[in-house]
Every structure is written in structure tokens, then in C-alpha cells.
Design an enzyme around this catalytic site. Structure first.
Site, short mmCIF file in Angstrom:
data_model
loop_
_atom_site.label_atom_id
_atom_site.label_comp_id
_atom_site.label_asym_id
_atom_site.label_seq_id
_atom_site.Cartn_x
_atom_site.Cartn_y
_atom_site.Cartn_z
N HIS A 282 0.73 -1.16 -0.14
CA HIS A 282 0.05 -0.02 -0.02
C HIS A 282 0.96 1.20 -0.09
CE1 HIS A 282 -3.64 -2.20 0.15
NE2 HIS A 282 -3.31 -2.85 1.08
N GLU B 293 -10.68 -11.38 -10.08
CA GLU B 293 -9.44 -11.50 -9.55
C GLU B 293 -8.90 -12.79 -8.99
OE1 GLU B 293 -9.23 -8.59 -6.33
OE2 GLU B 293 -11.31 -8.90 -6.05
N ASP C 91 -4.45 -9.31 -7.43
CA ASP C 91 -4.61 -10.56 -6.92
C ASP C 91 -4.76 -11.75 -7.99
OD1 ASP C 91 -5.00 -10.42 -4.13
OD2 ASP C 91 -6.93 -9.31 -4.24
N CYS D 274 -8.13 -2.60 -13.39
CA CYS D 274 -7.72 -1.87 -12.14
C CYS D 274 -6.55 -2.06 -11.38
CB CYS D 274 -9.24 -1.60 -11.31
SG CYS D 274 -9.76 -2.99 -10.58
#
Length: 551
Positions: free
Chosen positions: A188, A430, A454, A501
Site C-alpha cells: 500500500h 481476480e 490478486d 484496475c
């Protein structure tokens, strides 16, 4: 000169003092036999500081989102000075001759429980407010730095790694770049750096030492190099890189307002990924044509208790209105795995990435799901909102989600609350299972969006957070790209569009492959929009091939 070598995860160069992120110990310990009057004086000082902070936050919120949005902070200010609340704190200090921290924590818990037990829904919602207020006063008593950075000048922020909740609280105006000992390109911290458009490196290991704090450093987010007090030769290289970086920025500015279309007329949507309403400014500054992923979980990570329907509604409404009719795809709650929220009280799992996370939490906790869906549908009256469900593995999950949506719409109809009855519903692709049944899933929804981080993790059995997996975590792997094509073929066969995305969407090397596969939309960090647009406008879709899918 000291050279620290890590892995570049966000391009660009920057210079500034090194600042090491300090995690404050916020554990409250009861201390007795204290000077009662001194503790009351400390409490009064913490209240005064809290009031000043809330005044600044309310004014900032008023400027950015109007008077209605500022009410939250004004309510918190009222609680700070509430006579009953303050009297409860001081009574505990007097009765138990204890420290102010313990008294504030106890009073906060008592008042939060009292509000939560009330019959009125509005008063129940104040339980979370009193917890936030108690936490703010506690932070000021314990010297916790607001924004996490105690510096008068912007810094290169160094850390072992940063949790999602920690990145959310940072004062981003003080960050020039990131450097972490651990982490990965999918952490992150790395995602935040790319969203902010600042350099970052990870995986520097123990070479990144706290003893370097305060020393002048230069960081190259492309090569992953961090130089502490560089020599003249290195400085000359940096100056040259910085000049070229500025030239490139000027060139990319000419891309603003241009159409996202190839030389042979193939159009593709360029949207942006965001984590908070504040990120919309970056979307607009970089000419993003929509928002392909609003990570709503950051609203939960920033809160000390479940965010209320109204709090979520205001956040979604703000983004939808700011985008002025452009599509805003909001992903429903996606916590679990590497994103943990204490108040959810999730059981510890040996393999949380494969456990109860994302849509599984929502379907297991229908009231949490209902609250978010109500906020999302209410916000749909103020812009082109679309709802996206993460971590889908089966058709029945999608049908359950749609049933929950129907119930919420029926409630809003009965209450006379406006919303867009034609709000689009989409899912994230995903997991391998969603790829294999993509044809059936496409019949249930309006769009697909591929979460490549993912999808790569689950397809290759590689932990996306593990920095030491290196070349084994390969988003260019033919299996991942073939999965993309399978999903795209199923989407188009059923008349729906498909986007990406995940971080892979900004990969210029794979752009020809995405065009050959038929990807309709790429949602990337805001700073990746203009470089992608420039590449798209130089491409010829008809000549793009699928050779990257070959083993």
C-alpha cells in the site's frame, strides 16, 4: 556517501532529509498516586489542542465540501467541551487519583456504551463520535503527532513498512518520497506513492538505518537507489535526471484534453484508482476521464468504529459530484488479508488471503453490507456512480449481492429517498474461478474489472506482499495474460465491457497486448494517465498481437 539499494516501485527523483516513521505506543496504562491537579491541567491542555485541531479540520472541510460536511468536526468539538463528559473524566481522576490518559479512556468507553444502548438511531451513531473524540484527546495527552510526521519541512519518509491504516493518516503534504526496508511493488505504500506521483523504493533491508535520520538524501524511484549525502558526481547525475523529469512533465501537459484513441481509431477509457475523496484533485489535475476504482475500505481503515451510513454517503457524494457526470466505480468493502480493521474483530487466520475477506465479509455481515449499499445508492443521485463487488468466485455470490441491492432500493423507494435506479453493477475478476466461469458471470452484471494484483497472486500461488519472491511474482506470466483474454472474450460475447484496475494497467510494455486482447478501460494511478494517453495515441491497435500469451 552511502548508497542503499532497494527496488524501485514509483518512478521519479527527489531530495530531502530522511525521516523515520515513529509508531507511538498508544497503550493506556493506569498510574495511581499522581498529582491530581497536574493531571487536570494536562487534560485541559489536551482539550485545548484538540479544539484547535478540530477547528482547522472543520474549516478545511467547509472550504472543500461545504457547511454540511464540516458538521462532523463541529460535533466533535462540542463533545470535547461537553460538561458531562469532562466531569466524568475529572471525577475518575479525583476518585482514583489516576493519570488523565486512563480517565479519558474510561470515560470514553462509558459514554460510547451509553450512546450505543439508546433507542434512537441518531444517538446510537454518536457512539463512534465519542470514541473519536476520546482518541483525539488521548493522542494529544500522549504526544502522538498528527499526520505521523513531526517535521517543519517535507521529508523522504523511511519505515520498515507501512500498514494501510498508517498510510491513510499521514500528512501527505510533508512527503517527498518513500523508502521502506520491506514491502513490495504491490504494497500500500507503493500504491500510495504512485497515486501521489512521488518516488518510492522498497526492500532496502537493514541497510536503511535509523541512524541516518535527518541527513540529506537523494532517491531514484526508477533504479531503487537511495543516496545519503551523495558526492558531487552523483549530484550531477541527479540534477540531469531531475531536469529530464521536468521536461517530460512539460511534454505530458500537452496530452491534457486529448482523446484516448489509437492512430487507427480504437478508443479506450483511461480512468483512475483512488483511496479517498481527497485523491479526486489528482484525478482532475491529470485529466482522468473517470474513476475506475474507489477503494472504499479506506473509510473503514480511517475510523475507530464502523463508519455510519451518513459518513459514507458524504464521502461517496463528494467524489461523485466532483467528477461532474463522469463514471465513478466504487468498490464495496475489501478488507481482510493485508488490510485488517480492529473493530471488525476478525478471527486470526493462517492464510488470510484465502480466508474471510472482501465480499465474503459483506455476505456474512449483512447489516454492514446494507449500510454501505444504502450510502452508495443515495450517492448515485449526485453523479454517475457504479457499484463493484470484489473477490467474486461464484454466480451465487453475485446473485446474493444483487438481492441485497434490490432490498436497499426497495427501502429507499419506501422512504422517498432519491437514487439512480439504473446504477451499474460490476464485479472484479481476480480469482481463477471467476475467469473459468466468466461467461456465466457476465450474464449477471454490467461490467468486469480485472484486479491484476490478486489475479497474479492466486494464479501463480505467490503472495503479493512478499518481497523475497522476486521474479516468481510475474504479472507478465502467460497464464495471467491468458486469463485476461478469457475474461475479455466472455465479457464481449455477452455485450459488457471489461477494464483493468490493477497496477498492471499502467504497464506501457503490455499496452499492445491489452489492445490486442480488447481491453476497453484502464484504471491507473492518476499520474499514469498522461503517459498512457501518449502511448495510446502512438499505437495502431490493428497491428497489436497476442505473442505475450505464448509460453
Amino acid at each position: 556517501m552511502i548508497l542503499i539499494q532497494g527496488k524501485g516501485v514509483s518512478k521519479g527523483v527527489a531530495k530531502g532529509p530522511l525521516y523515520f516513521f515513529q509508531r507511538p505506543d498508544t497503550t493506556v496504562v493506569k498510574v495511581t498516586g499522581v498529582d491530581v491537579e497536574a493531571e487536570k491541567a494536562r487534560l485541559a491542555a489536551a482539550q485545548e489542542t484538540s479544539m484547535a485541531q478540530l477547528e482547522v479540520l472543520a474549516e478545511k472541510c467547509r472550504e472543500e465540501a461545504g457547511d454540511e460536511a464540516a458538521v462532523l468536526f463541529e460535533t466533535h468539538a462540542m463533545f470535547v467541551e461537553d460538561e458531562d463528559f469532562v466531569e466524568c473524566i475529572t471525577s475518575i481522576i479525583d476518585d482514583e487519583t489516576c493519570n488523565a490518559e486512563y480517565a479519558v479512556e474510561q470515560a470514553g468507553e462509558q459514554f460510547a456504551a451509553m450512546f450505543a444502548a439508546m433507542d434512537d438511531a441518531y444517538m446510537q451513531a454518536r457512539s463512534a463520535d465519542i470514541k473519536d473524540v476520546a482518541r483525539r484527546i488521548l493522542d494529544n495527552l500522549m504526544g502522538v503527532v498528527a499526520g505521523g510526521i513531526d517535521s517543519d519541512v517535507p521529508v523522504i519518509l523511511a519505515a520498515d513498512d507501512l500498514a494501510p491504516s498508517e498510510t491513510l493518516q499521514l500528512d501527505k503534504s510533508k512527503i517527498l518520497a518513500f523508502a521502506t526496508q520491506g514491502g513490495s511493488g504491490n504494497s500500500h505504500t507503493a500504491i500510495l506513492a504512485r497515486t501521489m506521483g512521488i518516488p518510492a523504493l522498497c526492500g532496502a533491508g537493514n541497510a536503511l538505518k535509523e541512524e541516518y535520520a535527518g541527513r540529506e538524501a537523494y532517491i531514484d524511484g526508477e533504479t531503487g537507489a537511495l543516496y545519503v549525502e551523495p558526492d558531487e558526481l552523483t549530484l550531477a547525475v541527479f540534477r540531469d535526471k531531475y531536469a529530464k523529469q521536468q521536461e517530460m512533465k512539460a511534454l505530458l501537459e500537452t496530452m491534457k484534453g486529448q482523446e484516448d484513441i489509437t492512430l487507427d481509431g480504437r478508443k479506450i477509457k483511461l480512468y483512475c484508482n483512488i483511496g479517498s475523496p481527497e485523491d479526486v484533485t489528482s484525478v482532475l489535475n491529470n485529466d482522468g476521464q473517470g474513476i475506475g476504482l474507489f477503494r472504499s475500505e479506506f473509510l473503514y481503515l480511517a475510523a475507530s468504529d464502523y463508519p455510519s451510513e451518513d459518513d459514507q454517503f458524504e464521502a461517496y457524494k463528494k467524489v461523485a459530484a466532483a467528477m461532474n457526470g463522469k463514471r465513478v466505480i466504487i468498490r464495496t468493502l475489501d478488507i481482510g488479508a493485508d488490510k485488517q480493521v480492529d473493530y471488525f474483530e476478525m478471527k486470526k487466520e493462517e492464510n488470510p488471503a484465502m480466508g474471510v475477506r472482501a465480499i465474503r465479509i459483506c455476505l456474512n455481515r449483512p447489516e454492514v453490507f446494507r449500510t454501505q449499499l444504502r450510502a452508495l445508492y443515495r450517492a448515485s443521485a449526485y453523479g454517475k456512480v457504479a457499484i463493484m463487488f470484489p473477490m467474486i468466485t461464484s454466480v451465487w455470490e453475485v446473485k446474493e449481492c444483487k438481492r441485497a441491492c434490490q432490498k436497499v432500493m426497495a427501502e429507499l423507494n419506501a422512504e422517498g429517498i432519491p437514487y439512480n435506479k439504473d446504477t451499474e453493477i460490476g464485479i472484479m475478476i481476480e480469482t481463477p474461478s471467476s475467469v473459468f466461469i466468466a461467461d456465466a458471470l457476465a450474464k449477471e452484471v454490467d461490467f468486469f474489472s480485472v484486479g491484476t494484483n490478486d489475479l497474479t497472486q492466486y494464479t501463480l500461488a505467490c503472495d503479493r506482499q512478499a518481497n523475497d519472491l522476486g521474479k516468481f511474482f510475474d504479472a507478465h506470466h502467460p497464464a495471467v495474460l491468458r486469463a485476461l483474454k478469457m475474461a475479455a472474450d466472455a465479457a464481449h460475447a455477452n455485450g459488457i465491457w471489461i477494464g483493468i484496475c490493477g497496477e498492471l494497467g499502467a504497464d506501457l510494455e503490455l499496452l499492445p497486448t491489452f489492445l490486442a486482447i480488447g481491453i476497453d478501460e484502464l484504471s491507473v494511478s492518476p499520474t499514469s494517465v498522461l503517459p498512457l494517453r501518449a502511448a495510446i495515441r502512438k499505437s495502431i491497435a490493428a497491428t497489436c498481437t497476442l505473442e505475450a500469451l505464448d509460453c
